[in-house]
Design a protein around this motif. Structure first.
Motif, mmCIF file in Angstrom:
data_model
loop_
_atom_site.group_PDB
_atom_site.id
_atom_site.type_symbol
_atom_site.label_atom_id
_atom_site.label_comp_id
_atom_site.label_asym_id
_atom_site.label_seq_id
_atom_site.Cartn_x
_atom_site.Cartn_y
_atom_site.Cartn_z
ATOM 1 N N ILE A 261 75.642 -21.012 -7.442
ATOM 2 C CA ILE A 261 75.561 -19.825 -6.875
ATOM 3 C C ILE A 261 74.714 -18.756 -7.790
ATOM 4 O O ILE A 261 74.434 -19.196 -8.887
ATOM 5 N N GLU A 262 73.895 -18.228 -6.910
ATOM 6 C CA GLU A 262 72.713 -17.202 -7.429
ATOM 7 C C GLU A 262 73.417 -16.120 -8.406
ATOM 8 O O GLU A 262 74.385 -15.730 -8.380
ATOM 9 N N ALA A 263 72.700 -16.044 -9.704
ATOM 10 C CA ALA A 263 71.520 -16.705 -10.210
ATOM 11 C C ALA A 263 71.689 -17.667 -11.393
ATOM 12 O O ALA A 263 71.093 -18.910 -11.411
ATOM 13 N N ALA B 53 72.832 -31.068 -11.480
ATOM 14 C CA ALA B 53 72.622 -32.144 -10.448
ATOM 15 C C ALA B 53 71.793 -33.303 -10.844
ATOM 16 O O ALA B 53 72.013 -34.453 -10.781
ATOM 17 N N HIS B 54 70.620 -32.810 -11.955
ATOM 18 C CA HIS B 54 69.973 -33.849 -12.596
ATOM 19 C C HIS B 54 71.015 -34.777 -13.433
ATOM 20 O O HIS B 54 70.642 -36.073 -13.241
ATOM 21 N N GLN B 55 71.928 -34.495 -13.976
ATOM 22 C CA GLN B 55 72.659 -35.160 -14.883
ATOM 23 C C GLN B 55 73.527 -36.224 -14.028
ATOM 24 O O GLN B 55 73.710 -37.422 -14.470
ATOM 25 N N VAL B 56 73.746 -36.006 -12.914
ATOM 26 C CA VAL B 56 74.449 -36.534 -12.141
ATOM 27 C C VAL B 56 73.921 -37.378 -10.912
ATOM 28 O O VAL B 56 74.347 -37.976 -10.109
ATOM 29 N N SER B 57 72.454 -37.030 -10.943
ATOM 30 C CA SER B 57 71.546 -37.562 -10.064
ATOM 31 C C SER B 57 72.108 -37.319 -8.466
ATOM 32 O O SER B 57 72.217 -38.181 -7.482
ATOM 33 N N ALA B 58 72.294 -36.087 -8.505
ATOM 34 C CA ALA B 58 72.504 -35.669 -7.094
ATOM 35 C C ALA B 58 71.352 -34.585 -6.466
ATOM 36 O O ALA B 58 70.803 -33.786 -7.358
ATOM 37 N N GLY B 59 71.626 -34.197 -5.552
ATOM 38 C CA GLY B 59 70.581 -33.124 -4.651
ATOM 39 C C GLY B 59 71.241 -31.766 -5.267
ATOM 40 O O GLY B 59 72.426 -31.438 -5.780
ATOM 41 N N PHE B 60 70.482 -30.707 -5.184
ATOM 42 C CA PHE B 60 70.954 -29.377 -5.418
ATOM 43 C C PHE B 60 70.791 -28.276 -4.243
ATOM 44 O O PHE B 60 69.861 -28.466 -3.566
ATOM 45 N N VAL B 61 71.800 -27.540 -4.107
ATOM 46 C CA VAL B 61 71.969 -26.646 -2.866
ATOM 47 C C VAL B 61 72.066 -25.149 -3.572
ATOM 48 O O VAL B 61 72.971 -25.133 -4.231
ATOM 49 N N PRO B 62 71.023 -24.443 -3.348
ATOM 50 C CA PRO B 62 71.112 -22.945 -3.559
ATOM 51 C C PRO B 62 71.991 -22.275 -2.760
ATOM 52 O O PRO B 62 71.805 -22.330 -1.371
#
Length: 179
Positions: free
Chosen positions: A59-61, A71-80
């Motif tokens: 959630i912004e910001a 997301a990096h840690q769990v190897s997932a994509g990121f959605v803003p």
């Protein structure tokens, strides 16, 4: 569950911001401390280590900063998830409650496919209006919201309880009493 760690000492409290009587919990000091930031991210993802997570929605910001790291840690994509009018492609939108009225947030309509497993991330949960709106928005496009993670919980304001009532497990690292 709430866990208090030494990282709590890295959160700065600013009295009377943004208005008199409010104690603002500022995580920028935690983010600036490399060790505390790493530990916070590790603790946020710990319950889901080894599980299949498709996306992390932030959630912004400040949720962007934490969500990207998670997301990096769990190897997932990121959605803003952003305020209305900030995303360039086709979006889905929802209105949500704030202390002082309504606002709208949106995400790209194609950011999550139906059935994908999503973790919602933000820095703090207070009244829960924004997080509740984000969960509804994600579910509207078919996401399976498996959890919501926050560094700070303000339990007196009831936001975490609202999410749990929506059958969303909530992970927080620390709590501060009051507002």
């Amino acid at each position: 569950m709430t866990f208090d760690h030494d990282i709590k000492a890295t959160v700065r409290t600013i009295p009377d911001y943004p208005k008199k009587g409010i104690l603002f919990r500022d995580i920028t000091t935690l983010l600036a401390d490399a060790r505390a930031f790493r530990r916070a991210v590790d603790e946020l993802v710990q319950p889901w280590a080894g599980l299949k997570i498709d996306k992390v929605a932030g959630i912004e910001a400040r949720g962007f900063i934490l969500g990207g790291a998670v997301a990096h840690q769990v190897s997932a994509g990121f959605v803003p998830i952003r305020k209305k009018g900030k995303l360039p492609h086709t979006t889905v939108r929802i209105a949500y409650s704030l202390e002082y009225g309504l606002d709208e947030m949106e995400m790209h309509a194609d950011a999550v496919r139906p059935g994908e497993r999503v973790i919602l991330v933000d820095d703090l949960i207070a009244t829960g209006g924004t997080a509740e709106g984000a969960v509804k928005l994600l579910r509207q496009i078919g996401a399976n919201v498996i959890a919501a993670c926050f560094i700070i919980d303000l339990p007196d304001l009831g936001g975490a309880a609202k999410l749990r009532a929506m059958e969303v497990p909530v992970r927080t690292l620390m709590a501060f009493e009051g507002h």
